[in-house]
Design a protein around this motif. Sequence first.
Motif, PDB file in Angstrom:
ATOM      1  N   TRP A  84       0.795  -1.236   0.000  1.00  0.00           N
ATOM      2  CA  TRP A  84       0.000   0.000   0.000  1.00  0.00           C
ATOM      3  C   TRP A  84       0.826   1.284   0.000  1.00  0.00           C
ATOM      4  N   LEU A  85       2.002   1.268   0.573  1.00  0.00           N
ATOM      5  CA  LEU A  85       2.780   2.503   0.646  1.00  0.00           C
ATOM      6  C   LEU A  85       3.141   3.080  -0.731  1.00  0.00           C
ATOM      7  N   PRO A  86       3.488   2.265  -1.745  1.00  0.00           N
ATOM      8  CA  PRO A  86       3.796   2.865  -3.056  1.00  0.00           C
ATOM      9  C   PRO A  86       2.668   3.719  -3.619  1.00  0.00           C
ATOM     10  N   LEU A  87       1.421   3.252  -3.513  1.00  0.00           N
ATOM     11  CA  LEU A  87       0.300   4.032  -4.045  1.00  0.00           C
ATOM     12  C   LEU A  87       0.098   5.315  -3.243  1.00  0.00           C
ATOM     13  N   HIS A  88       0.239   5.236  -1.931  1.00  0.00           N
ATOM     14  CA  HIS A  88       0.096   6.435  -1.112  1.00  0.00           C
ATOM     15  C   HIS A  88       1.221   7.436  -1.386  1.00  0.00           C
ATOM     16  N   ILE A  89       2.420   6.934  -1.636  1.00  0.00           N
ATOM     17  CA  ILE A  89       3.523   7.831  -1.974  1.00  0.00           C
ATOM     18  C   ILE A  89       3.250   8.532  -3.305  1.00  0.00           C
ATOM     19  N   LEU A  90       2.687   7.802  -4.268  1.00  0.00           N
ATOM     20  CA  LEU A  90       2.327   8.413  -5.549  1.00  0.00           C
ATOM     21  C   LEU A  90       1.239   9.466  -5.359  1.00  0.00           C
ATOM     22  N   ASN A  91       0.295   9.202  -4.453  1.00  0.00           N
ATOM     23  CA  ASN A  91      -0.732  10.206  -4.159  1.00  0.00           C
ATOM     24  C   ASN A  91      -0.112  11.463  -3.550  1.00  0.00           C
ATOM     25  N   CYS A  92       0.880  11.279  -2.680  1.00  0.00           N
ATOM     26  CA  CYS A  92       1.570  12.439  -2.097  1.00  0.00           C
ATOM     27  C   CYS A  92       2.297  13.237  -3.173  1.00  0.00           C
ATOM     28  N   ILE A  93       2.909  12.550  -4.129  1.00  0.00           N
ATOM     29  CA  ILE A  93       3.591  13.242  -5.229  1.00  0.00           C
ATOM     30  C   ILE A  93       2.579  14.027  -6.059  1.00  0.00           C
ATOM     31  N   THR A  94       1.419  13.413  -6.306  1.00  0.00           N
ATOM     32  CA  THR A  94       0.374  14.103  -7.077  1.00  0.00           C
ATOM     33  C   THR A  94      -0.079  15.371  -6.377  1.00  0.00           C
ATOM     34  N   LEU A  95      -0.200  15.326  -5.048  1.00  0.00           N
ATOM     35  CA  LEU A  95      -0.690  16.485  -4.308  1.00  0.00           C
ATOM     36  C   LEU A  95       0.382  17.558  -4.137  1.00  0.00           C
TER      37      LEU A  95
END
Length: 254
Positions: free
Chosen positions: A175-186
């Motif tokens: 799960w952390l990779p997707l959340h990290i990508l969400n942080c990059i998007t934001l």
Amino acid sequence: MRSLGVEKGQSELEIKWVLGLDAVRAQEHLFPSVPGAQSQLRYKTVVTQRRAAVAIAGCWILSLVVGLTPMFGWNNLSQVQQAWELNGSVGEPVIKCEFEKVISMEYMVYFNFFVWVLPPLLLMVLIYLEVFYLIRKQLNKKVSASSGDPQKYYGKELKIAKSLALILFLFALSWLPLHILNCITLFCPACRKPSILIYIAIFLTHGNSAMNPIVYAFRIHKFRVTFLKIWNDHFRCQPKPPMDDDLPEEKADD
């Protein structure tokens, strides 16, 4: 690029899974590995069937509320409507049903990740460190012969803790990779994210749900016996004899 319905369902399951793991970790923390009838009696007194049902129901209800929060208004609908009007379009806006077009990244990062995923994950890690410390401490102690073979007891508890720690590690890895990508998007909207990384991150989150039963079955004996019984009863139509109630409560493989 990211399916709205599937991603929302995965988000709700993620929250429920995190809360469920926290419940298991809390149980291990509140009832440390102390062999003997007194500890078993205390466990059965506190962890009743009713309380367990309330805890499970609470995890599901809370995860549904958190997962469905965007439907209560925390979404990108207002931004889509403003962009529609600025373009001079009339009528209802046409919304492309993609996850990042509809779901607010503020919700995904600040509320979902920073509140409901990261703190419980860190809490589980801390509890596990203490559980391993307590078990190792007990294993290194010189115990009297009247303790009823605590060395074997604590060794079994350590194997079970390792199995659950593996599940925790796989959850973080998934799960952390997707959340990290969400942080990059934001936080970095101009940053380019390769599509292949997004697809891999999404695949990992979906695969996590399939990995857990496999890990449980391979690492914990009682789960494996139960899965084999279900498989034989409902898929191979070869019912097995009833399971022996005298089997050990928990048994983890090496």
